[in-house]
Design a protein around this motif. Structure first.
Motif, PDB file in Angstrom:
ATOM      1  N   LEU A   5      61.665  60.824  52.138  1.00 37.17           N
ATOM      2  CA  LEU A   5      61.712  62.247  51.835  1.00 37.17           C
ATOM      3  C   LEU A   5      61.723  63.069  53.118  1.00 37.17           C
ATOM      4  CD1 LEU A   5      61.678  64.507  49.747  1.00 37.17           C
ATOM      5  CD2 LEU A   5      59.187  64.377  49.756  1.00 37.17           C
ATOM      6  N   ARG A   6      60.869  62.698  54.043  1.00 36.19           N
ATOM      7  CA  ARG A   6      60.810  63.428  55.309  1.00 36.19           C
ATOM      8  C   ARG A   6      62.129  63.299  56.073  1.00 36.19           C
ATOM      9  NH1 ARG A   6      56.980  62.553  60.488  1.00 36.19           N
ATOM     10  NH2 ARG A   6      57.230  64.643  61.301  1.00 36.19           N
ATOM     11  N   GLU A   7      62.677  62.099  56.101  1.00 38.09           N
ATOM     12  CA  GLU A   7      63.946  61.869  56.799  1.00 38.09           C
ATOM     13  C   GLU A   7      65.080  62.682  56.177  1.00 38.09           C
ATOM     14  OE1 GLU A   7      66.844  60.547  59.374  1.00 38.09           O
ATOM     15  OE2 GLU A   7      64.672  60.325  59.577  1.00 38.09           O
ATOM     16  N   LEU A   8      65.159  62.689  54.855  1.00 32.85           N
ATOM     17  CA  LEU A   8      66.197  63.472  54.176  1.00 32.85           C
ATOM     18  C   LEU A   8      66.023  64.969  54.454  1.00 32.85           C
ATOM     19  CD1 LEU A   8      66.240  61.514  50.820  1.00 32.85           C
ATOM     20  CD2 LEU A   8      68.189  61.758  52.375  1.00 32.85           C
ATOM     21  N   ARG A   9      64.799  65.427  54.479  1.00 33.09           N
ATOM     22  CA  ARG A   9      64.528  66.842  54.780  1.00 33.09           C
ATOM     23  C   ARG A   9      64.969  67.168  56.205  1.00 33.09           C
ATOM     24  NH1 ARG A   9      60.331  69.389  57.178  1.00 33.09           N
ATOM     25  NH2 ARG A   9      58.879  67.632  57.070  1.00 33.09           N
ATOM     26  N   PHE A  10      64.634  66.301  57.142  1.00 36.13           N
ATOM     27  CA  PHE A  10      65.035  66.513  58.539  1.00 36.13           C
ATOM     28  C   PHE A  10      66.557  66.530  58.685  1.00 36.13           C
ATOM     29  CE2 PHE A  10      60.933  64.727  60.642  1.00 36.13           C
ATOM     30  CZ  PHE A  10      60.327  65.962  60.505  1.00 36.13           C
ATOM     31  N   ARG A  11      67.217  65.641  57.977  1.00 33.96           N
ATOM     32  CA  ARG A  11      68.685  65.589  58.051  1.00 33.96           C
ATOM     33  C   ARG A  11      69.328  66.891  57.607  1.00 33.96           C
ATOM     34  NH1 ARG A  11      70.826  59.656  56.165  1.00 33.96           N
ATOM     35  NH2 ARG A  11      69.660  58.468  57.718  1.00 33.96           N
ATOM     36  N   ARG A  12      68.688  67.577  56.683  1.00 38.16           N
ATOM     37  CA  ARG A  12      69.196  68.877  56.216  1.00 38.16           C
ATOM     38  C   ARG A  12      68.784  69.999  57.159  1.00 38.16           C
ATOM     39  NH1 ARG A  12      72.650  69.284  52.407  1.00 38.16           N
ATOM     40  NH2 ARG A  12      71.836  71.280  51.802  1.00 38.16           N
ATOM     41  N   GLY A  13      67.876  69.699  58.080  1.00 43.09           N
ATOM     42  CA  GLY A  13      67.402  70.727  59.002  1.00 43.09           C
ATOM     43  C   GLY A  13      66.420  71.687  58.343  1.00 43.09           C
ATOM     44  N   TRP A  14      65.732  71.187  57.316  1.00 45.04           N
ATOM     45  CA  TRP A  14      64.821  72.031  56.546  1.00 45.04           C
ATOM     46  C   TRP A  14      63.376  71.838  56.966  1.00 45.04           C
ATOM     47  CZ3 TRP A  14      66.632  70.991  50.846  1.00 45.04           C
ATOM     48  CH2 TRP A  14      67.867  71.631  50.640  1.00 45.04           C
ATOM     49  N   THR A  15      62.613  72.904  56.808  1.00 40.77           N
ATOM     50  CA  THR A  15      61.162  72.844  56.933  1.00 40.77           C
ATOM     51  C   THR A  15      60.594  72.433  55.580  1.00 40.77           C
ATOM     52  OG1 THR A  15      60.864  75.132  56.235  1.00 40.77           O
ATOM     53  CG2 THR A  15      61.185  74.734  58.619  1.00 40.77           C
ATOM     54  N   ARG A  16      59.309  72.182  55.553  1.00 33.53           N
ATOM     55  CA  ARG A  16      58.655  71.901  54.259  1.00 33.53           C
ATOM     56  C   ARG A  16      58.788  73.099  53.330  1.00 33.53           C
ATOM     57  NH1 ARG A  16      53.143  68.837  56.260  1.00 33.53           N
ATOM     58  NH2 ARG A  16      54.103  66.790  56.502  1.00 33.53           N
ATOM     59  N   ASP A  17      58.720  74.287  53.900  1.00 38.78           N
ATOM     60  CA  ASP A  17      58.854  75.509  53.097  1.00 38.78           C
ATOM     61  C   ASP A  17      60.239  75.582  52.454  1.00 38.78           C
ATOM     62  OD1 ASP A  17      57.714  78.096  52.244  1.00 38.78           O
ATOM     63  OD2 ASP A  17      59.329  78.934  53.479  1.00 38.78           O
ATOM     64  N   ASP A  18      61.269  75.226  53.198  1.00 34.12           N
ATOM     65  CA  ASP A  18      62.632  75.231  52.648  1.00 34.12           C
ATOM     66  C   ASP A  18      62.732  74.282  51.457  1.00 34.12           C
ATOM     67  OD1 ASP A  18      63.552  76.983  54.683  1.00 34.12           O
ATOM     68  OD2 ASP A  18      64.025  75.284  55.997  1.00 34.12           O
ATOM     69  N   LEU A  19      62.225  73.076  51.628  1.00 36.09           N
ATOM     70  CA  LEU A  19      62.289  72.095  50.548  1.00 36.09           C
ATOM     71  C   LEU A  19      61.453  72.548  49.356  1.00 36.09           C
ATOM     72  CD1 LEU A  19      63.300  69.455  49.404  1.00 36.09           C
ATOM     73  CD2 LEU A  19      61.407  68.295  50.564  1.00 36.09           C
ATOM     74  N   ALA A  20      60.299  73.105  49.613  1.00 37.60           N
ATOM     75  CA  ALA A  20      59.440  73.593  48.523  1.00 37.60           C
ATOM     76  C   ALA A  20      60.173  74.642  47.687  1.00 37.60           C
ATOM     77  CB  ALA A  20      58.150  74.168  49.094  1.00 37.60           C
ATOM     78  N   ARG A  21      60.851  75.566  48.350  1.00 36.99           N
ATOM     79  CA  ARG A  21      61.603  76.595  47.625  1.00 36.99           C
ATOM     80  C   ARG A  21      62.711  75.972  46.787  1.00 36.99           C
ATOM     81  NH1 ARG A  21      63.589  79.501  51.874  1.00 36.99           N
ATOM     82  NH2 ARG A  21      61.849  79.298  53.278  1.00 36.99           N
ATOM     83  N   GLN A  22      63.426  75.024  47.359  1.00 34.70           N
ATOM     84  CA  GLN A  22      64.522  74.371  46.637  1.00 34.70           C
ATOM     85  C   GLN A  22      64.026  73.583  45.428  1.00 34.70           C
ATOM     86  OE1 GLN A  22      67.910  74.460  47.108  1.00 34.70           O
ATOM     87  NE2 GLN A  22      67.552  76.053  48.621  1.00 34.70           N
ATOM     88  N   ALA A  23      62.862  72.961  45.558  1.00 36.42           N
ATOM     89  CA  ALA A  23      62.321  72.126  44.473  1.00 36.42           C
ATOM     90  C   ALA A  23      61.448  72.912  43.508  1.00 36.42           C
ATOM     91  CB  ALA A  23      61.522  70.972  45.072  1.00 36.42           C
ATOM     92  N   GLY A  24      61.110  74.147  43.859  1.00 38.52           N
ATOM     93  CA  GLY A  24      60.280  74.967  42.969  1.00 38.52           C
ATOM     94  C   GLY A  24      58.818  74.556  42.971  1.00 38.52           C
ATOM     95  N   VAL A  25      58.344  74.108  44.136  1.00 41.56           N
ATOM     96  CA  VAL A  25      56.946  73.692  44.266  1.00 41.56           C
ATOM     97  C   VAL A  25      56.335  74.370  45.483  1.00 41.56           C
ATOM     98  CG1 VAL A  25      57.355  71.451  43.167  1.00 41.56           C
ATOM     99  CG2 VAL A  25      57.526  71.651  45.652  1.00 41.56           C
ATOM    100  N   SER A  26      55.054  74.142  45.701  1.00 43.95           N
ATOM    101  CA  SER A  26      54.383  74.729  46.859  1.00 43.95           C
ATOM    102  C   SER A  26      54.607  73.871  48.108  1.00 43.95           C
ATOM    103  CB  SER A  26      52.880  74.863  46.605  1.00 43.95           C
ATOM    104  OG  SER A  26      52.273  73.596  46.602  1.00 43.95           O
ATOM    105  N   VAL A  27      54.408  74.483  49.258  1.00 48.88           N
ATOM    106  CA  VAL A  27      54.514  73.752  50.517  1.00 48.88           C
ATOM    107  C   VAL A  27      53.464  72.647  50.560  1.00 48.88           C
ATOM    108  CG1 VAL A  27      54.338  73.950  53.030  1.00 48.88           C
ATOM    109  CG2 VAL A  27      55.456  75.746  51.725  1.00 48.88           C
ATOM    110  N   ARG A  28      52.292  72.910  50.050  1.00 51.75           N
ATOM    111  CA  ARG A  28      51.226  71.909  50.011  1.00 51.75           C
ATOM    112  C   ARG A  28      51.645  70.686  49.194  1.00 51.75           C
ATOM    113  NH1 ARG A  28      47.922  68.763  52.146  1.00 51.75           N
ATOM    114  NH2 ARG A  28      45.987  68.367  51.078  1.00 51.75           N
ATOM    115  N   THR A  29      52.384  70.915  48.124  1.00 49.56           N
ATOM    116  CA  THR A  29      52.874  69.811  47.304  1.00 49.56           C
ATOM    117  C   THR A  29      53.829  68.935  48.107  1.00 49.56           C
ATOM    118  OG1 THR A  29      52.598  71.054  45.250  1.00 49.56           O
ATOM    119  CG2 THR A  29      54.167  69.233  45.203  1.00 49.56           C
TER     120      THR A  29
END
Length: 64
Positions: A5-29
């Motif tokens: 998951l972390r590798e895929l997020r990095f490949r997109r150039g996203w922060t945890r916040d970016d992924l959280a917004r896309q997935a509809g969850v919190s950054v903590r999640t």
């Protein structure tokens, strides 16, 4: 899954916040997923795969 998951997020150039917004969850999640302390809910997995443009196998198998 946490490493993938972390590798895929990095490949997109996203922060945890970016992924959280896309997935509809919190950054903590997202942080918990990447730490391996929890796993995404089944309904959230589809959103993750769409956002990251990957398959479930990519998330769980580690063959990136």
């Amino acid at each position: 899954m946490k490493r993938q998951l972390r590798e895929l997020r990095f490949r997109r150039g996203w922060t945890r916040d970016d992924l959280a917004r896309q997935a509809g969850v919190s950054v903590r999640t997202v942080q918990r997923w990447e730490e391996g302390s929890t796993l995404p809910r089944l309904e959230t997995l589809a959103a993750l795969c769409r956002a990251l443009r990957c398959s479930l196998s990519d998330l769980f198998d580690g063959d990136l």
